[in-house]
Design a protein around this motif. Structure first.
Motif, short mmCIF file in Angstrom:
data_model
loop_
_atom_site.label_atom_id
_atom_site.label_comp_id
_atom_site.label_asym_id
_atom_site.label_seq_id
_atom_site.Cartn_x
_atom_site.Cartn_y
_atom_site.Cartn_z
N THR A 242 0.83 -1.19 0.00
CA THR A 242 0.00 0.00 0.00
C THR A 242 0.87 1.24 0.00
O THR A 242 2.03 1.20 0.42
N VAL B 77 -7.31 -4.32 0.12
CA VAL B 77 -7.56 -4.98 1.40
C VAL B 77 -9.06 -5.28 1.59
O VAL B 77 -9.43 -6.26 2.20
N GLY C 36 -13.69 3.27 1.82
CA GLY C 36 -12.57 3.64 0.95
C GLY C 36 -12.21 5.09 0.97
O GLY C 36 -11.08 5.47 0.71
N ASP D 245 -21.19 3.31 6.98
CA ASP D 245 -20.00 3.96 6.40
C ASP D 245 -18.82 3.51 7.24
O ASP D 245 -18.64 3.95 8.37
N GLN E 156 -8.38 0.97 7.14
CA GLN E 156 -7.20 1.08 6.29
C GLN E 156 -6.60 -0.30 6.05
O GLN E 156 -6.86 -1.22 6.83
N GLU F 158 -3.82 -1.11 6.81
CA GLU F 158 -3.07 -1.38 8.02
C GLU F 158 -3.95 -1.95 9.14
O GLU F 158 -3.44 -2.61 10.05
N ILE G 155 -14.62 11.45 9.32
CA ILE G 155 -13.26 11.38 8.78
C ILE G 155 -13.17 12.43 7.68
O ILE G 155 -14.00 12.46 6.76
N ARG H 117 -5.64 4.07 -3.29
CA ARG H 117 -4.70 4.82 -2.48
C ARG H 117 -3.37 4.98 -3.20
O ARG H 117 -2.80 4.00 -3.67
C1 WTA Z 1 -9.68 6.42 3.59
C2 WTA Z 1 -9.29 1.00 2.49
C3 WTA Z 1 -13.41 8.18 5.15
C4 WTA Z 1 -8.86 6.96 4.73
C5 WTA Z 1 -10.16 0.18 3.47
C6 WTA Z 1 -7.91 5.83 5.03
C7 WTA Z 1 -12.02 6.47 4.48
C8 WTA Z 1 -7.63 5.28 3.66
C9 WTA Z 1 -13.03 5.52 4.74
C10 WTA Z 1 -7.23 3.83 3.68
C11 WTA Z 1 -14.29 6.01 5.20
C12 WTA Z 1 -11.24 4.49 4.05
N1 WTA Z 1 -14.43 7.34 5.38
N2 WTA Z 1 -12.21 7.79 4.70
N3 WTA Z 1 -15.33 5.21 5.44
N4 WTA Z 1 -12.52 4.32 4.45
N5 WTA Z 1 -10.94 5.80 4.04
O1 WTA Z 1 -5.60 1.45 2.87
O2 WTA Z 1 -8.17 8.10 4.29
O3 WTA Z 1 -6.92 1.53 0.71
O4 WTA Z 1 -6.73 6.25 5.67
O5 WTA Z 1 -7.97 0.98 2.91
O6 WTA Z 1 -8.87 5.43 2.95
O7 WTA Z 1 -7.18 3.31 2.37
P1 WTA Z 1 -6.85 1.79 2.15
#
Ligand code: WTA
Length: 649
Positions: free
Chosen positions: A265, A311, A388, A412, A416, A418, A513, A527
């Protein structure tokens, strides 16, 4: 897009409060227990998994910089594939595990748990036949076909560590990921299909393997009829090997802290990092969150539209649902092919009850008009989810109103790569909903807000989102670079996990968020690190310097805005612009295609030579009257030029 900030509160529907496993009262009680007495809470929750040897230890965690370690259920022994497949037999032998829906709407298929058991064992024996051993890293570069799930589970069965690479990544990106985890095995398909177009997966693997050595075997799944070049001695067709292996294949007993998978990632600096998840804690977290967030019961038809390359696909298409004996739908195609109503058509066709997608898809489909949605009954739907990126209240409201007919709660889910699974999310039977808010923490999760200096903020406030304690699904390290793990997540605010996200806590304690506060951008839910795009650009022979920032984009959430300074003898023009766009696509993949490229004679820098990204962000965002303090710039004239030549994207 309008950002409606009205404090609408949508109460839990009565039938959800009645039927859900977790109602408001249970949520409060369980949450309190999970925080006050985590040992008792997890000792109970770990029972959702079948252990070969049940753990007696719950957790051993230190987030101190000098001794950073995270262990959950460490003396437990289990196998993740057994939990996702074998343990559902014989009772669920004939229940559907996977519904596969092809890119071509006339193609679909159902795989029962009995068949899944056979297919996964066969796949595992094919891997063994190739020479794959416990602990080996296996790169999976497959389209959204059932074999992707078989391959992941087959790795888990024999104790190999999978590293799935999204099919939209370029040969360079594949090569980098193979090299980083020294993977000797690659599983791919001759071709993928998306929106009626083919994707040359095997060809991409061949090109990647010109750049990296050490790969001993490539397994090729025959998905389309296309013939592809096969490198004798290295490449084999899956079906050829599968025809000669037998079905018996025991599950390898794994320690809870043995690696299950690596998933690359993007971060704010450098190359993508290999996020490492281990077996026991991840599986408990995947199963628990899938069950509670979606109030899932076996027999219900559940569809997460993510790709297994991300993920979300790992946790909420494969491991969570299958651990829970669910029927999980895998869709190969895109929302708009062959028509703009494909999602809703699939929902009616397979009677989908729970539907989980990304805000970017919701916004894109909203734009196409309600008629495409209303053409289909969607009467099977009961629950909607998003993940996401932040969902703006207008898109949330459309999802709730038009897609869900104001019947289906919208969860919602914030999390991440992580974190392994959802951390802040409503529960459909427990949480009154606020459009645009991820609402409340999952069990065991203690979010908080800090300011730039790490001071905790109290009450209703906005700041940087941190987590105060560990949870079983937390990543354990950056593969091969534990120091980078420490530096990235635990050094900004000692003793805390820093998420990289900004957030607001409202007066009711709900979480909103607001998006990344670092140099990570989120383009259509994908990402990306701005540093990755910059490093692709500066690798072009005509480019001297580049700075990349995100800007708000109506559909994609964020777009990619590039400022490029070319070499002295180069005259920038539209041809070079097109060439650079293609260059970035070739280097990283089509998902990183720049939305705007602005040629700039110079970038705004401080006197010490640091690029002032804040100013570049403001210009890209169109906030031209609000550039902030520019007096520290080495050459304030640079900004005039940037403003005069701003691109509207
Ligand atoms: C963002 C995806 C707002 C956030 C599962 C995070 C979100 C990053 C949300 C991780 C949500 C993911 N509302 N922001 N419901 N879900 N994010 O690693 O900035 O692809 O840090 O994981 O997506 O992206 P990743």
């Amino acid at each position: 897009m309008t950002h409606d900030t009205s404090p609408t509160l949508i109460p839990v529907p009565a039938e959800w409060a009645r039927r859900a496993k977790i109602d408001a009262e249970t949520y409060t009680l369980k949450y309190r227990q999970s925080v006050d007495d985590p040992h008792a809470f997890w000792a109970e929750e770990l029972k959702r998994i079948d252990w070969i040897k049940a753990p007696t230890e719950i957790s051993d965690v230190s987030w101190s910089k000098d001794d950073l370690h995270i262990r959950w259920f460490a003396d437990g022994v289990l196998n993740a594939c057994y939990n996702c497949v074998d343990r559902h037999l014989p009772a669920r032998q004939n229940d559907v595990a996977i519904i596969w829906e092809g890119d071509d709407p006339s193609m679909d298929r159902k795989v029962t748990y009995g068949q899944l058991h056979d297919e996964v064992r066969r796949f595992a024996n094919v891997l063994k036949d190739m020479g794959v051993k416990k602990g080996d890293r296996v790169t999976i570069y497959l389209p959204m076909i059932v074999e992707a799930a078989y391959a992941m589970l087959a790795c888990a069965r024999i104790g190999a560590v999978h590293s799935v690479v999204f099919g939209g990544f370029s040969p360079d990106s594949i090569a980098g990921r193979i090299e980083d985890c020294r993977s000797e095995w690659v599983i791919t398909a001759n071709e993928g299909l998306r929106g009626g177009k083919t994707i040359a997966l095997k060809h991409n693997v061949d090109k990647a393997l010109e750049k990296v050595s050490g790969v001993k075997g490539v397994l090729v799944v025959r998905h389309t009829r296309a013939s592809v070049a096969m490198n004798v001695g290295r490449d084999q067709w899956y079906d050829n090997v599968a025809a000669r292996v037998d079905l018996e294949c025991p599950c390898e007993p794994m320690q809870a802290e043995d690696p299950l998978f690596i998933l690359y990632t993007s971060g704010s600096t450098g190359k993508p990092k290999g996020v490492l998840h281990t077996t026991g804690g991840y599986l408990v977290w995947a199963s628990m969150t899938h069950e509670y967030v979606f109030d899932y019961r076996p027999g219900e038809i559940y569809w997460c539209t993510a790709d297994v390359g991300w993920v979300t696909g790992h946790t909420y298409i494969v491991y969570g649902p299958l651990a829970n004996g669910a029927t999980t739908l895998m869709f190969e195609g895109i929302p708009t092919y062959p028509g703009p109503d494909r999602f809703w058509q699939i929902i009616d066709k397979h009677k989908v009850e729970i539907f989980y997608t990304a805000p970017t898809a919701i916004r894109a489909l909203e734009r196409l008009g309600d008629a495409h949605v209303k053409k289909h009954s969607r009467k099977s739907l009961r629950l909607l989810g998003t993940v996401g990126e932040p969902i703006n209240p207008a898109a949330w409201t459309w999802y709730w109103d038009v897609v869900g007919d104001r019947r289906c709660p919208v969860v919602d889910t914030w999390w991440q790569t992580e974190t392994g699974g959802a951390l802040i999310t409503p529960l459909p039977g427990a949480t009154d909903l606020k459009p645009g808010s991820a609402s409340t923490p999952m069990f065991g999760i203690q979010p908080d807000l800090v300011d730039a200096d790490g001071k905790f903020l109290k009450g209703a406030a906005s700041g940087n989102l941190v987590l105060k304690t560990s949870w079983p699904g937390q990543m354990r390290t950056v593969y091969g670079d534990h120091q980078r793990f420490i530096d990235t997540y635990f050094s900004t605010y000692p003793g805390l996990y820093f998420t990289g996200d900004g957030a607001r806590r409202d007066a009711d304690g709900y979480w909103w968020i607001t998006g990344r506060v670092d140099d990570v951008i989120n383009v259509s839910g994908h990402r990306l690190g701005t540093a990755e795009v910059e490093s692709a650009l500066v690798a072009h022979p005509k480019v001297a310097e580049a700075a990349v920032v995100g800007f708000p984009h109506d559909i994609k959430g964020q777009g990619i805005y590039c400022y490029v300074t070319v070499n002295q003898d180069v005259e920038p023009d539209e041809m070079l612009e097109a060439e650079l766009r293609q260059w970035v696509r070739d280097d990283i993949g089509p998902i990183a295609s720049p939305d705007a490229i602005q040629f700039a004679p110079a970038l705004p820098k401080t006197r010490s030579g640091k690029i002032m990204r804040r100013i570049l962000r403001k210009i890209a965002e169109g906030e031209l009257n609000n550039l902030g303090d520019t007096t520290t710039l080495a050459d304030p004239g640079v900004v005039e030029d940037l403003l005069a030549n701003r691109k509207s994207a």
